[in-house]
Write a protein that holds these residues in place. Structure first.
Motif, PDB file in Angstrom:
ATOM      1  N   GLU A  66      45.828  31.130  40.630  1.00  0.00           N
ATOM      2  CA  GLU A  66      44.761  31.172  40.260  1.00  0.00           C
ATOM      3  C   GLU A  66      43.447  31.175  41.246  1.00  0.00           C
ATOM      4  O   GLU A  66      43.631  30.824  42.168  1.00  0.00           O
ATOM      5  CB  GLU A  66      44.479  29.793  39.396  1.00  0.00           C
ATOM      6  N   HIS A  67      42.482  31.892  40.863  1.00  0.00           N
ATOM      7  CA  HIS A  67      41.248  32.029  41.485  1.00  0.00           C
ATOM      8  C   HIS A  67      40.189  31.470  40.638  1.00  0.00           C
ATOM      9  O   HIS A  67      39.784  31.929  39.587  1.00  0.00           O
ATOM     10  CB  HIS A  67      40.896  33.294  42.029  1.00  0.00           C
ATOM     11  N   ASP A  68      39.484  30.188  40.710  1.00  0.00           N
ATOM     12  CA  ASP A  68      38.379  29.813  39.762  1.00  0.00           C
ATOM     13  C   ASP A  68      38.871  29.812  38.226  1.00  0.00           C
ATOM     14  O   ASP A  68      38.039  30.250  37.572  1.00  0.00           O
ATOM     15  CB  ASP A  68      37.181  30.333  40.083  1.00  0.00           C
ATOM     16  N   GLY A  69      40.013  29.286  38.168  1.00  0.00           N
ATOM     17  CA  GLY A  69      40.497  29.383  36.583  1.00  0.00           C
ATOM     18  C   GLY A  69      41.063  30.606  36.130  1.00  0.00           C
ATOM     19  O   GLY A  69      41.547  30.730  35.157  1.00  0.00           O
ATOM     20  N   ARG A  70      40.845  31.692  36.871  1.00  0.00           N
ATOM     21  CA  ARG A  70      41.383  32.929  36.572  1.00  0.00           C
ATOM     22  C   ARG A  70      43.008  33.261  36.893  1.00  0.00           C
ATOM     23  O   ARG A  70      43.045  33.009  38.319  1.00  0.00           O
ATOM     24  CB  ARG A  70      40.710  34.273  36.920  1.00  0.00           C
ATOM     25  N   SER A 101      42.826  29.405  44.461  1.00  0.00           N
ATOM     26  CA  SER A 101      42.667  27.984  44.247  1.00  0.00           C
ATOM     27  C   SER A 101      43.829  27.224  43.779  1.00  0.00           C
ATOM     28  O   SER A 101      43.963  26.085  44.007  1.00  0.00           O
ATOM     29  CB  SER A 101      41.649  27.931  43.236  1.00  0.00           C
ATOM     30  N   VAL A 131      42.922  23.849  47.628  1.00  0.00           N
ATOM     31  CA  VAL A 131      43.915  24.489  46.920  1.00  0.00           C
ATOM     32  C   VAL A 131      45.236  23.766  46.589  1.00  0.00           C
ATOM     33  O   VAL A 131      45.704  22.901  47.027  1.00  0.00           O
ATOM     34  CB  VAL A 131      44.734  25.863  47.874  1.00  0.00           C
ATOM     35  N   LYS A 177      38.828  31.932  50.167  1.00  0.00           N
ATOM     36  CA  LYS A 177      38.430  31.218  48.798  1.00  0.00           C
ATOM     37  C   LYS A 177      38.631  32.152  47.922  1.00  0.00           C
ATOM     38  O   LYS A 177      38.460  32.267  46.644  1.00  0.00           O
ATOM     39  CB  LYS A 177      36.860  30.797  48.815  1.00  0.00           C
TER      40      LYS A 177
END
Length: 265
Positions: free
Chosen positions: A70-74, A52, A19, A49
């Motif tokens: 953010e979470h995987d770019g979102r 991120s 992270v 997870k």
């Protein structure tokens, strides 16, 4: 171990899990936000997870702080209810009359954990009913993860600060949301105003922790207050109907708190 040492250890462990912390200093500003309970909840969400990137603050308040993530770019919003300063007595009143949470009793922490779960549930109902609101993603203890409504890392403006050309049309859209929330999601927002509506091409309802089901004993009064707040704000820019007329159209009741013929909550 001192608080600074604890933060540094937390940062190392979080970063070791992949992270990225964009604004570490902003996370250390208030001990009553990132206390031990919150750090543990954040750690668990990271371990799952679901986060991120952890960024800087989007909004701060007495009840909760919201951080960009953010979470995987979102883009996601990380909402943290402040255990030390949140008004848990007021929260108890909204929980006690809601059959979903009426059995909740106990400590300040217990109330706030239930409130976080309640906002997650309310957002899920609204989202499933097609009401524009942040999609809830996960929660743990006093932390709620949800869809980030904004561009880049900047949130959409509150409607009071937005540029709007057709106030009458936007007012009608919001009333449609309130009706859909009541009839399909079976919820009353209970704190709707120009401060809890974001705007970007269309309005979005936010801050739904206090929303109650229509069978809550104070639901009619809460709905009437929501309508009154909307009328107060939009009457500056366009003609608005009588609040009792709006109430009847949404609920089928003659007036707030007095059951009439038609649909009952």
């Amino acid at each position: 171990m001192g608080r600074e040492d604890e933060y540094e250890r937390f940062d190392r462990e979080i970063e070791a899990m992949g992270v990225r912390i964009k604004d570490a200093d902003a996370m250390k500003v208030r001990d009553d936000v990132f206390d031990d309970v919150t750090l543990m909840a954040l750690y668990k969400l990271v371990h799952r997870k679901l986060i991120s990137v952890i960024g800087g603050p989007i909004s701060t308040g007495k009840e909760a702080n919201v951080f960009y993530g953010e979470h995987d770019g979102r883009g996601i919003a990380i909402k943290i209810y402040r255990i030390q300063t949140a008004n848990f007595r007021a929260m108890t009143g909204y929980l006690a009359g809601d059959r979903r949470f009426s059995s909740v009793r106990g400590t300040r922490k217990g109330i706030i954990f239930a409130w976080t779960k309640k906002e997650y549930s309310n957002l899920a109902r609204a989202h499933d009913a097609g009401v524009p609101a942040p999609e809830p993603l996960a929660f743990d203890r006093n932390i709620l993860l949800m869809e980030f409504l904004g561009e880049g890392e900047a949130p959409y403006p509150q409607i009071r600060n937005a540029e709007i050309e057709d106030y009458k049309g936007v007012y009608g859209e919001i009333l449609g949301y309130v009706e859909r929330l009541y009839r399909e999601a079976r919820l009353v927002h209970a704190d709707l105003s120009e401060y809890n509506i974001l705007y970007h091409e269309k309005p979005y309802l936010i801050d739904m922790g206090q929303a109650v089901t229509p069978d809550h004993p104070r639901a009619p009064a809460f709905l009437s207050r929501d309508i009154r707040n909307l009328n107060r704000y939009f009457s500056r820019y366009c003609d608005v109907p009588d609040e009792n007329e709006v109430f009847r159209a949404i609920t089928g009741r003659r007036e707030p708190g007095i059951p009439g013929e038609g649909r009952q909550p």
